[in-house]
Design a protein around this motif. Structure first.
Motif, PDB file in Angstrom:
ATOM      1  N   ARG A 104      55.791  32.768  36.348  1.00 29.53           N
ATOM      2  CA  ARG A 104      54.719  33.751  35.386  1.00 29.53           C
ATOM      3  C   ARG A 104      54.413  33.356  34.223  1.00 29.53           C
ATOM      4  O   ARG A 104      53.829  34.183  33.420  1.00 29.53           O
ATOM      5  N   SER A 105      54.958  32.068  33.433  1.00 33.15           N
ATOM      6  CA  SER A 105      55.110  32.398  32.186  1.00 33.15           C
ATOM      7  C   SER A 105      53.326  31.579  32.090  1.00 33.15           C
ATOM      8  O   SER A 105      52.921  31.333  31.179  1.00 33.15           O
ATOM      9  N   ARG A 106      53.269  31.493  33.288  1.00 35.04           N
ATOM     10  CA  ARG A 106      52.092  30.119  33.365  1.00 35.04           C
ATOM     11  C   ARG A 106      50.662  30.913  33.854  1.00 35.04           C
ATOM     12  O   ARG A 106      49.712  30.558  34.098  1.00 35.04           O
ATOM     13  N   LEU A 107      50.685  31.990  34.069  1.00 37.10           N
ATOM     14  CA  LEU A 107      49.405  32.690  35.423  1.00 37.10           C
ATOM     15  C   LEU A 107      48.768  33.813  34.108  1.00 37.10           C
ATOM     16  O   LEU A 107      48.503  33.608  33.318  1.00 37.10           O
ATOM     17  N   PRO A 108      47.985  33.111  34.693  1.00 38.16           N
ATOM     18  CA  PRO A 108      46.595  33.095  33.041  1.00 38.16           C
ATOM     19  C   PRO A 108      45.919  34.786  33.826  1.00 38.16           C
ATOM     20  O   PRO A 108      46.169  35.316  34.142  1.00 38.16           O
ATOM     21  N   PRO A 109      45.837  34.873  32.439  1.00 41.34           N
ATOM     22  CA  PRO A 109      44.936  35.927  31.742  1.00 41.34           C
ATOM     23  C   PRO A 109      44.075  36.849  33.277  1.00 41.34           C
ATOM     24  O   PRO A 109      43.097  35.670  33.678  1.00 41.34           O
ATOM     25  N   GLY A 110      44.472  37.762  33.601  1.00 39.83           N
ATOM     26  CA  GLY A 110      43.733  38.288  34.567  1.00 39.83           C
ATOM     27  C   GLY A 110      44.017  38.134  35.794  1.00 39.83           C
ATOM     28  O   GLY A 110      43.520  38.033  36.662  1.00 39.83           O
ATOM     29  N   PHE A 111      45.479  38.124  36.262  1.00 37.88           N
ATOM     30  CA  PHE A 111      45.572  37.232  37.145  1.00 37.88           C
ATOM     31  C   PHE A 111      45.955  38.320  38.023  1.00 37.88           C
ATOM     32  O   PHE A 111      46.176  38.518  39.830  1.00 37.88           O
ATOM     33  N   ASN A 112      46.950  39.705  37.533  1.00 38.93           N
ATOM     34  CA  ASN A 112      46.820  40.831  38.648  1.00 38.93           C
ATOM     35  C   ASN A 112      45.840  41.309  39.493  1.00 38.93           C
ATOM     36  O   ASN A 112      45.842  42.080  40.033  1.00 38.93           O
ATOM     37  N   THR A 113      44.361  41.212  37.856  1.00 39.20           N
ATOM     38  CA  THR A 113      43.301  42.105  39.017  1.00 39.20           C
ATOM     39  C   THR A 113      42.891  41.243  39.789  1.00 39.20           C
ATOM     40  O   THR A 113      42.555  40.876  41.496  1.00 39.20           O
ATOM     41  N   ALA A 114      42.743  39.253  39.724  1.00 40.12           N
ATOM     42  CA  ALA A 114      42.427  38.460  40.830  1.00 40.12           C
ATOM     43  C   ALA A 114      43.519  38.994  42.223  1.00 40.12           C
ATOM     44  O   ALA A 114      42.696  39.359  43.755  1.00 40.12           O
ATOM     45  N   LEU A 115      44.993  39.149  42.277  1.00 40.41           N
ATOM     46  CA  LEU A 115      45.537  39.721  43.235  1.00 40.41           C
ATOM     47  C   LEU A 115      44.678  41.176  43.705  1.00 40.41           C
ATOM     48  O   LEU A 115      44.898  41.183  44.680  1.00 40.41           O
ATOM     49  N   ASN A 116      44.909  41.308  42.879  1.00 43.40           N
ATOM     50  CA  ASN A 116      44.205  43.281  43.052  1.00 43.40           C
ATOM     51  C   ASN A 116      43.046  42.896  44.498  1.00 43.40           C
ATOM     52  O   ASN A 116      43.013  43.250  45.036  1.00 43.40           O
ATOM     53  N   ILE A 117      42.041  42.269  43.621  1.00 37.81           N
ATOM     54  CA  ILE A 117      40.715  42.088  43.945  1.00 37.81           C
ATOM     55  C   ILE A 117      41.096  40.994  46.326  1.00 37.81           C
ATOM     56  O   ILE A 117      40.861  41.537  46.894  1.00 37.81           O
ATOM     57  N   VAL A 118      41.910  39.673  45.740  1.00 30.24           N
ATOM     58  CA  VAL A 118      42.624  40.200  47.310  1.00 30.24           C
ATOM     59  C   VAL A 118      42.948  40.306  47.652  1.00 30.24           C
ATOM     60  O   VAL A 118      42.580  40.570  49.691  1.00 30.24           O
ATOM     61  N   LYS A 119      44.152  41.291  47.889  1.00 34.18           N
ATOM     62  CA  LYS A 119      44.684  42.404  48.131  1.00 34.18           C
ATOM     63  C   LYS A 119      43.738  43.633  48.907  1.00 34.18           C
ATOM     64  O   LYS A 119      43.672  43.970  49.993  1.00 34.18           O
ATOM     65  N   TRP A 120      43.460  43.633  47.955  1.00 38.26           N
ATOM     66  CA  TRP A 120      42.151  45.229  47.997  1.00 38.26           C
ATOM     67  C   TRP A 120      40.474  44.831  49.533  1.00 38.26           C
ATOM     68  O   TRP A 120      40.695  45.542  50.396  1.00 38.26           O
ATOM     69  N   TRP A 121      40.401  43.339  48.908  1.00 41.83           N
ATOM     70  CA  TRP A 121      39.399  43.841  49.923  1.00 41.83           C
ATOM     71  C   TRP A 121      39.356  42.329  50.846  1.00 41.83           C
ATOM     72  O   TRP A 121      38.547  41.993  52.015  1.00 41.83           O
ATOM     73  N   ILE A 122      40.229  41.234  50.314  1.00 41.06           N
ATOM     74  CA  ILE A 122      40.311  40.079  51.476  1.00 41.06           C
ATOM     75  C   ILE A 122      41.838  40.013  52.221  1.00 41.06           C
ATOM     76  O   ILE A 122      41.181  39.523  54.015  1.00 41.06           O
ATOM     77  N   ASP A 123      42.386  40.526  52.018  1.00 41.46           N
ATOM     78  CA  ASP A 123      43.486  40.475  52.828  1.00 41.46           C
ATOM     79  C   ASP A 123      44.562  41.673  52.414  1.00 41.46           C
ATOM     80  O   ASP A 123      45.642  41.207  52.044  1.00 41.46           O
ATOM     81  N   PRO A 124      44.693  42.724  52.618  1.00 34.89           N
ATOM     82  CA  PRO A 124      45.131  43.752  52.493  1.00 34.89           C
ATOM     83  C   PRO A 124      46.732  43.628  53.038  1.00 34.89           C
ATOM     84  O   PRO A 124      47.246  44.120  52.511  1.00 34.89           O
ATOM     85  N   GLY A 125      46.935  42.841  54.280  1.00 35.94           N
ATOM     86  CA  GLY A 125      48.248  42.421  54.501  1.00 35.94           C
ATOM     87  C   GLY A 125      49.378  41.636  53.329  1.00 35.94           C
ATOM     88  O   GLY A 125      50.095  41.649  53.706  1.00 35.94           O
ATOM     89  N   LEU A 126      48.766  40.984  52.471  1.00 34.32           N
ATOM     90  CA  LEU A 126      49.724  40.596  51.249  1.00 34.32           C
ATOM     91  C   LEU A 126      50.412  41.067  51.323  1.00 34.32           C
ATOM     92  O   LEU A 126      50.124  42.362  50.518  1.00 34.32           O
ATOM     93  N   ASP A 127      51.775  40.698  51.033  1.00 30.67           N
ATOM     94  CA  ASP A 127      52.964  40.766  50.271  1.00 30.67           C
ATOM     95  C   ASP A 127      53.518  40.010  49.154  1.00 30.67           C
ATOM     96  O   ASP A 127      53.259  38.943  50.195  1.00 30.67           O
ATOM     97  N   GLY A 128      53.960  40.421  48.526  1.00 29.87           N
ATOM     98  CA  GLY A 128      55.291  39.254  47.359  1.00 29.87           C
ATOM     99  C   GLY A 128      55.302  39.363  45.883  1.00 29.87           C
ATOM    100  O   GLY A 128      55.322  40.826  46.023  1.00 29.87           O
ATOM    101  N   ASN A 129      55.502  38.760  45.479  1.00 24.97           N
ATOM    102  CA  ASN A 129      56.294  38.411  43.769  1.00 24.97           C
ATOM    103  C   ASN A 129      55.900  37.380  42.960  1.00 24.97           C
ATOM    104  O   ASN A 129      56.895  36.363  43.286  1.00 24.97           O
ATOM    105  N   PRO A 130      54.669  37.599  42.831  1.00 28.45           N
ATOM    106  CA  PRO A 130      54.517  36.532  42.062  1.00 28.45           C
ATOM    107  C   PRO A 130      54.977  35.820  40.470  1.00 28.45           C
ATOM    108  O   PRO A 130      55.673  35.150  39.938  1.00 28.45           O
ATOM    109  N   TYR A 131      55.887  37.156  40.312  1.00 25.38           N
ATOM    110  CA  TYR A 131      56.947  36.823  38.620  1.00 25.38           C
ATOM    111  C   TYR A 131      57.884  36.731  39.086  1.00 25.38           C
ATOM    112  O   TYR A 131      59.238  36.860  37.799  1.00 25.38           O
ATOM    113  N   ALA A 132      58.588  36.680  40.254  1.00 25.06           N
ATOM    114  CA  ALA A 132      60.017  36.040  40.601  1.00 25.06           C
ATOM    115  C   ALA A 132      60.482  35.050  40.442  1.00 25.06           C
ATOM    116  O   ALA A 132      59.368  34.542  39.816  1.00 25.06           O
ATOM    117  N   ASP A 133      61.862  34.009  39.879  1.00 21.71           N
ATOM    118  CA  ASP A 133      62.514  33.047  40.204  1.00 21.71           C
ATOM    119  C   ASP A 133      61.900  32.041  41.760  1.00 21.71           C
ATOM    120  O   ASP A 133      61.500  30.741  40.439  1.00 21.71           O
TER     121      ASP A 133
END
Length: 418
Positions: free
Chosen positions: A162-191
């Motif tokens: 989580r401390s190394r995720l780049p600016p815009g990461f959440n936007t990239a993830l939204n793009i992937v989940k919205w248009w490319i793989d809507p079934g994707l789920d998870g928590n990139p900010y978890a331990d």
């Protein structure tokens, strides 16, 4: 920066790299080197799976020495038109686990154990007897394979990123989940970050049957559908015969429940897309580009460079946590590789550190990640995105993707799913 590293791909039935073998990337395929491997796939076996794996990467720079920089796979349709940059193709057979892993309360032959489906007592009337029988039949059915929602494919990490995720990461993830793989789920900010999707909606191609091993098309090759028996099986469960239609179907409520990944049946799957450029070490989404090397493995850009970075794909069981297949992409500093392609002590030490600070333990729910020390300091849960224009990036993504035949996914939003 990318030219300082060589990529090495390994695979095995567990997270433990000692169980892995090196994957001969892009073989078979065009190569000027006589030292290139003769076969393009590797065999992975355990008490849970038998699998043949083939990995192809465009603009490849890595091991083994002499590996081709590309594959005829990328010159073959539909991948040429799609602009696909990599492929992970697997032919696999899931093996029925031993009785200790069977559904609770069920013996061999469908009997009822004490404290099981019938509470350890004889049914008092025909209704209860019928309910117990129905319960046994349902449990017995589950023992024949893995329910559609439970077989997952995706990425995970042993440590926080989580401390190394780049600016815009959440936007990239939204793009992937919205248009490319809507079934994707998870928590990139978890331990222990993870991003999984149901295999049924995540793989671009699913073939029920053995498919082909065709050197003229780059090795393992699967068309959406199946052999004659496999097509009949798909029709029985209502799965469409076209890839994107099947992916969208799998997102609908109840569809995955009708599909069981059966023990003993052969499946062929292929995961590919044009978005990860391993040659330039970059993520290229519509409206969003990211130099991966700066953030690979959550480590950020370091001086001196980090000796290795890792990204892994995992085929796993959602409810038990059992792992069937792990495909590990590791970037090594080129100076840490011997001329014969073997790893120097520095590379071996980097691998040991990557798997030593954190690891996987066998628990009652299968292989589970555990922390074994390391930096526990507090970090921001969200990256600093002050300089990133999310609205502009999303607008660009919508403009580029609207009306397009998206190569890497289903071109559908979650609110489109019935």
């Amino acid at each position: 920066m990318a030219d300082k590293y060589l990529l090495r791909v390994t695979a095995g039935p567990t997270y433990d790299i000692s169980t892995h073998v090196e994957v001969p990337v892009n073989s078979p395929g065009p190569s000027s080197s006589s030292s290139a491997p003769e076969t393009g796939s590797v065999r992975i076996t355990s008490n849970l799976i038998e699998a043949d794996l083939c990995v192809r990467i465009n603009k490849y720079r890595g091991l083994p020495r002499g590996a081709s920089s590309s594959s005829v796979y990328f010159e073959t349709e539909p991948h040429k038109s799609n602009g696909d940059q990599y492929s992970i193709a697997v032919r696999f057979t899931l093996l029925e686990p031993n009785t200790e892993l069977a559904a609770p309360g069920v013996k061999e032959g469908g009997g009822v154990k004490e404290g099981g489906l019938a509470g350890g007592k004889e049914a008092e009337d025909g209704a209860e007897d019928g309910e117990a029988k129905a319960g046994n039949e349902e449990a017995e059915e589950k023992r024949k394979g893995i329910p559609g929602p439970d077989l997952q494919w995706g990425n995970d990490f042993d440590h926080p990123i989580r401390s190394r995720l780049p600016p815009g990461f959440n936007t990239a993830l939204n793009i992937v989940k919205w248009w490319i793989d809507p079934g994707l789920d998870g928590n990139p900010y978890a331990d222990h970050p993870y991003l999984y999707g149901p295999a049924l909606s995540s793989f671009n191609t699913i073939h029920v049957g053995p498919g082909e091993d065709d050197p003229a098309r780059g090795g393992l090759w699967f068309e959406e559908g199946g052999d004659e028996e496999g097509m009949a099986w798909r029709e029985k469960v209502g799965a469409p015969g076209e890839g994107k239609a099947r992916m969208k179907w799998a997102l609908k409520e109840g569809s995955k429940e009708g599909w069981t990944w059966e023990f003993g049946r052969v499946y062929g799957v292929d995961f590919f897309n044009p978005y990860v450029d391993f040659g330039e070490l970059a993520l290229r989404l519509p409206g969003f580009n990211l130099p991966v090397i700066k953030y690979w493995d959550g480590q950020g850009l370091r001086t001196p460079p980090k000796r290795s970075h890792q990204l892994r794909y995992v085929l796993r069981h959602r409810t038990t946590g059992q792992v069937y297949l792990v495909v590990l992409f590791t970037l090594h500093l080129a100076e840490d590789i011997n001329e014969d392609g073997t790893l120097k002590p520095a590379a071996l030490e980097a691998l040991a550190q990557s798997s030593g600070g954190q690891g996987m333990l066998e628990g009652e729910k299968g292989l589970l990640p555990v922390r074994r020390g390391g930096d526990e300091s507090e970090v921001d849960l969200e990256p600093d995105e002050e300089d990133f224009d999310e609205e502009q990036a999303l607008g660009e993504a919508r403009r580029k993707l609207s009306g397009m035949d998206v190569a890497g996914g289903v071109e559908t939003r979650e609110d489109d799913v019935d």
